[in-house]
Design a protein around this motif. Structure first.
Motif, short mmCIF file in Angstrom:
data_model
loop_
_atom_site.label_atom_id
_atom_site.label_comp_id
_atom_site.label_asym_id
_atom_site.label_seq_id
_atom_site.Cartn_x
_atom_site.Cartn_y
_atom_site.Cartn_z
N LEU A 1 0.83 -1.20 0.00
CA LEU A 1 0.00 0.00 0.00
C LEU A 1 0.87 1.26 0.00
CD1 LEU A 1 -2.80 1.32 0.18
CD2 LEU A 1 -2.64 1.13 2.68
N HIS A 2 1.90 1.26 0.85
CA HIS A 2 2.82 2.41 0.87
C HIS A 2 3.45 2.63 -0.49
CE1 HIS A 2 3.37 1.56 5.44
NE2 HIS A 2 2.36 2.35 5.21
N PHE A 3 3.85 1.53 -1.13
CA PHE A 3 4.49 1.65 -2.44
C PHE A 3 3.54 2.28 -3.46
CE2 PHE A 3 4.90 -0.08 -6.71
CZ PHE A 3 6.17 0.36 -7.05
N PHE A 4 2.31 1.79 -3.53
CA PHE A 4 1.38 2.29 -4.54
C PHE A 4 1.02 3.76 -4.29
CE2 PHE A 4 0.36 -2.33 -5.08
CZ PHE A 4 0.81 -2.41 -6.38
N ILE A 5 0.97 4.17 -3.03
CA ILE A 5 0.69 5.57 -2.72
C ILE A 5 1.84 6.46 -3.20
CG2 ILE A 5 0.43 7.25 -0.85
CD1 ILE A 5 -1.12 5.11 0.69
N ILE A 6 3.08 6.05 -2.87
CA ILE A 6 4.25 6.85 -3.27
C ILE A 6 4.41 6.86 -4.78
CG2 ILE A 6 6.77 6.97 -3.13
CD1 ILE A 6 6.51 5.76 -0.30
N ALA A 7 4.20 5.69 -5.43
CA ALA A 7 4.30 5.61 -6.88
C ALA A 7 3.24 6.49 -7.56
CB ALA A 7 4.16 4.16 -7.34
N ALA A 8 2.03 6.51 -6.98
CA ALA A 8 0.97 7.34 -7.55
C ALA A 8 1.31 8.82 -7.45
CB ALA A 8 -0.35 7.06 -6.83
N ILE A 9 1.90 9.22 -6.32
CA ILE A 9 2.32 10.61 -6.15
C ILE A 9 3.36 10.97 -7.20
CG2 ILE A 9 3.55 12.21 -4.62
CD1 ILE A 9 2.22 10.74 -2.26
N TYR A 10 4.33 10.06 -7.39
CA TYR A 10 5.37 10.33 -8.38
C TYR A 10 4.78 10.45 -9.79
CZ TYR A 10 9.21 9.90 -11.56
OH TYR A 10 10.07 10.14 -12.59
N LEU A 11 3.88 9.56 -10.16
CA LEU A 11 3.29 9.60 -11.50
C LEU A 11 2.49 10.88 -11.71
CD1 LEU A 11 2.19 5.88 -11.96
CD2 LEU A 11 4.08 7.07 -13.08
N CYS A 12 1.87 11.38 -10.65
CA CYS A 12 1.16 12.66 -10.76
C CYS A 12 2.15 13.80 -11.03
CB CYS A 12 0.38 12.95 -9.48
SG CYS A 12 -1.06 11.88 -9.23
N ILE A 13 3.28 13.78 -10.32
CA ILE A 13 4.32 14.79 -10.55
C ILE A 13 4.85 14.68 -11.98
CG2 ILE A 13 6.62 15.58 -9.86
CD1 ILE A 13 5.98 14.57 -7.03
N GLN A 14 5.08 13.45 -12.41
CA GLN A 14 5.61 13.23 -13.76
C GLN A 14 4.62 13.71 -14.82
OE1 GLN A 14 8.56 12.61 -14.10
NE2 GLN A 14 9.13 11.10 -15.64
N THR A 15 3.33 13.54 -14.55
CA THR A 15 2.31 14.03 -15.48
C THR A 15 2.37 15.55 -15.60
OG1 THR A 15 0.85 12.17 -14.92
CG2 THR A 15 -0.16 14.09 -15.98
N GLY A 16 2.58 16.23 -14.46
CA GLY A 16 2.75 17.68 -14.49
C GLY A 16 3.96 18.09 -15.31
N TYR A 17 5.09 17.36 -15.13
CA TYR A 17 6.29 17.63 -15.93
C TYR A 17 5.99 17.47 -17.42
CZ TYR A 17 9.30 17.32 -11.75
OH TYR A 17 9.92 17.52 -10.56
N LEU A 18 5.27 16.39 -17.76
CA LEU A 18 4.95 16.11 -19.16
C LEU A 18 4.14 17.24 -19.78
CD1 LEU A 18 4.66 14.24 -21.67
CD2 LEU A 18 2.66 13.25 -20.53
N LEU A 19 3.12 17.68 -19.07
CA LEU A 19 2.26 18.74 -19.61
C LEU A 19 3.04 20.03 -19.82
CD1 LEU A 19 -0.98 18.10 -17.49
CD2 LEU A 19 -0.56 17.47 -19.89
N TYR A 20 3.94 20.33 -18.88
CA TYR A 20 4.75 21.54 -19.02
C TYR A 20 5.70 21.42 -20.20
CZ TYR A 20 8.25 25.11 -18.00
OH TYR A 20 9.11 26.17 -18.09
N ALA A 21 6.40 20.28 -20.31
CA ALA A 21 7.35 20.09 -21.42
C ALA A 21 6.62 20.11 -22.76
CB ALA A 21 8.09 18.76 -21.23
#
Length: 650
Positions: A620-640
């Protein structure tokens, strides 16, 4: 107009490339300095409660150093690639290679000095904030923030070593190029040396094989074996990334309509992937390392209380001998039995320790306990015959593994005689505090116990096991008792016999308490978790910059390419779709790969504790942290994507 004036005018016009290069170096220095304020803090090094933390911090320290080397080197290469045509122009105007070297050294020297000043200044400001948040989060407000010469020195050494190497390499390349090569340096495409779908498939097979071998050998794996399988995995990962698009294109060719509709996208992606293999590899490994360690340390941090309870069935435990920890029980009770926190239970278990020297000159320890006291400790009704013993292993039955030396029978020396005992039964369960150092105990009959006391040379001691009403409120009492024991033990002759050959007297007679174990585990894992969170933020930010740098380093060439294909009929909508697809692959493939590998490592790690299904909290901890990272990565993608579309369509 002099050369200096020309250089200065070009620098003012192209100030953005200098600014970006300066910021990359400043951020690298600032992050490294912020980490050093924790790593080199004197109180953390000296604090007993954080014993071993320095070694544990070595993992994120090494990860940060590797990242810093790659980050500074890569940003410098991008900067020099953009300056290549300018240096070629200077040479056509009559500037010598020696003049170019002076310009190169001057501008890099100025940028280095400014980066050091701003990085140290920013690090000093933000490191204090980071340190206060970190220490308040883990309850270590008593550790003060300070900046020492060691922190500054190591930060400067690390930066200057990497920066000087990068500048020296660039200087060497610049001086060994002719004018034509220098002018065209930023227009020459990187050569794609190999396209082998088979090699990509082989790399994937190596990855899967390494993970499977790692999984099946994890319980018995040595450090060398772990390093071997990890290295093999990373080698397979590199091959897979380098040949990923070749393998994918080969599959796509089997579906002609699919392949020809996406021909431009696939060929462009193939070139990008082979250009960016090293960057994608680094980003994937950074994601894997940060997700794995952050998840594990968060799980350890949140399970500190549960682990302390499992390791310590009794709230307070200590060993007493005739000359150590032997203060009157009235005094012990005056410290522990408080009105707001009464003593609930107190067991005194006598033990007798016999040391036998092996043929390798190693002292083997046999700890004996009378069966009546064992029954009192465990609430059992065991009986033991003459020359028999119960092998009691004080471990969690899920993880405990008995010692075959105790199960094959034992022999002792009594004067000139050899006495042999045979095993009656093996019992594995946690009944006493684990860190007492008495985890292998031989339970004998009361008569045998008396015989051993009178006929076998050994050491008699007593284990005290105490429970209080509220163990979480017992820290002050435990600390006061510890100080009293220390004062008493220092007044008695030190132990210099076999008992302290492999362990210090202080460790042998320390208090093992539930509350200290809990706070120690919580603080150490808390610091490691928040440090890894800090490193993760650096890696997340740095991975975006690395991808961003490389994608936008050749933006002028990309703009020219899209103008040409626009003339042959491609629409703006199709350009945007192709940019989006390409950036999605570059941003999300490393994220998915790194997350998957991190999760598989977690699955492998939990095999010794019942498997991932019995450790769903870690998952559960892993999926929460991974989900947070993917959200950040999505923000990076939209900006780039937004920036790239603007550059290509303006």
């Amino acid at each position: 107009m002099t050369f200096n004036q020309i250089v200065w005018k070009m620098a003012k016009v192209q100030y953005k490339k200098y600014l970006f290069y300066f910021l990359c170096n400043s951020f690298a220095i600032m992050f490294f300095f912020m980490f050093s304020t924790v790593y080199f803090n004197e109180r953390i090094e000296q604090a007993k409660i954080l014993e071993g933390l320095q070694g544990a911090l070595m993992i994120p320290a090494v990860a940060l150093v590797v990242f810093t080397i790659f980050f500074i080197g890569y940003s410098h290469n991008i900067f020099m690639k953009r300056r290549g045509s300018e240096f070629g122009l200077f040479m056509t105007l009559g500037m010598t290679k020696r003049d170019i070297a002076k310009v190169l050294l001057l501008e890099n020297g100025v940028i280095a000095l400014l980066s050091i000043f701003s990085g140290i200044l920013g690090g000093a400001v933000f490191s204090r904030l980071f340190f206060l948040i970190l220490m308040n989060s883990v309850g270590l407000q008593e550790i003060p923030f300070h900046i020492s010469g060691k922190m500054l020195l190591y930060t400067l050494i690390a930066f200057l070593a990497v920066f000087s190497t990068a500048v020296g390499y660039s200087l060497f390349r610049t001086l060994h190029r002719n004018v034509i090569q220098t002018l065209k340096s930023n227009k020459v495409a990187e050569t794609i040396k190999m396209k082998s779908p088979v090699l990509g498939g082989f790399g994937f097979v190596v990855m899967i094989g390494s993970l499977l071998f790692f999984y099946f050998t994890f319980s018995q794996a040595t450090d060398g074996l772990v390093l071997l399988w990890t290295g093999t995995l990373l080698g397979g990962l590199y091959l897979s990334l380098y040949q990923f698009t070749s393998f994918f294109i080969e599959l796509a060719k089997r579906n002609k309509p699919f392949y020809y509709r996406r021909l431009l996208f696939l060929t462009s992606l193939d070139y990008r992937f082979k250009q960016l293999t090293s960057v994608l590899m680094l980003v994937t490994v950074m994601i894997m390392v940060t997700l794995f360690f952050t998840t594990v340390l968060l799980a350890f941090y949140q399970s500190a209380k549960k682990e302390a309870l499992e390791r310590n069935p009794y709230d307070i435990a200590f060993i007493q001998t005739e000359t150590k920890n032997n203060i009157p029980m009235e005094e012990v009770y005056s410290l522990l039995d408080r009105k707001e926190n009464r003593v609930q239970k107190h067991l005194e278990i006598p033990v007798y320790t016999y040391y036998k020297k092996t043929k390798w000159d190693w002292q083997y320890q046999y700890v004996f306990m009378p069966v009546d006291h064992f029954n009192q400790l465990t609430s059992d009704q065991k009986t033991v015959g003459p020359r028999e013993y119960l092998y009691f292993m004080n471990e969690n039955p899920d993880y405990g593994e008995s010692n075959s030396d105790y199960e094959e029978g034992i022999s002792l020396t009594s004067g000139t005689k050899q006495i042999s005992y045979s095993l009656k039964e093996t019992i594995i369960r946690n009944e006493m505090n684990s860190n007492l150092g008495l985890n292998d105990i031989l339970v004998v009959s009361n008569a045998e116990w008396e015989y051993l006391l009178n006929n076998v040379k050994g050491f008699e001691s007593t284990i005290h096991l105490i429970n209080v009403e509220n163990w979480e409120s017992s820290m002050d009492a435990v600390e006061e008792l510890g100080k009293r024991f220390t004062s008493y033990n220092q007044s008695t002759p030190p132990i210099t016999d076999v008992r302290t050959e492999h362990i210090s007297e202080e460790e042998l007679f320390q208090i093992i308490s539930k509350v200290e174990d809990y706070h120690s585990s919580k603080n150490v894992n808390g610091i490691l978790f928040f440090v890894m969170t800090f490193i993760s933020i650096i890696f997340f930010f740095g991975s975006f910059i690395l991808l961003y740098l490389h994608i936008f380093a050749d933006i002028e060439q990309e703009k020219g390419k899209f103008k040409k294909i626009y003339k042959i009929g491609i629409t703006l909508k199709e350009v945007k779709r192709m940019i989006t697809q390409e950036l999605m692959m570059l941003f999300f493939l490393p994220a998915i790969l790194g997350s998957t590998l991190a999760f598989l490592f977690i699955v492998i790690m939990t095999t010794d504790s019942g498997g991932i299904m019995k450790n769903l909290d870690i998952a559960l901890h892993f999926f929460i942290i991974a989900a947070i990272y993917l959200c950040i990565q999505t923000g990076y993608l939209l900006y780039a994507r937004k920036k790239m579309v603007q550059h290509l369509t303006e």
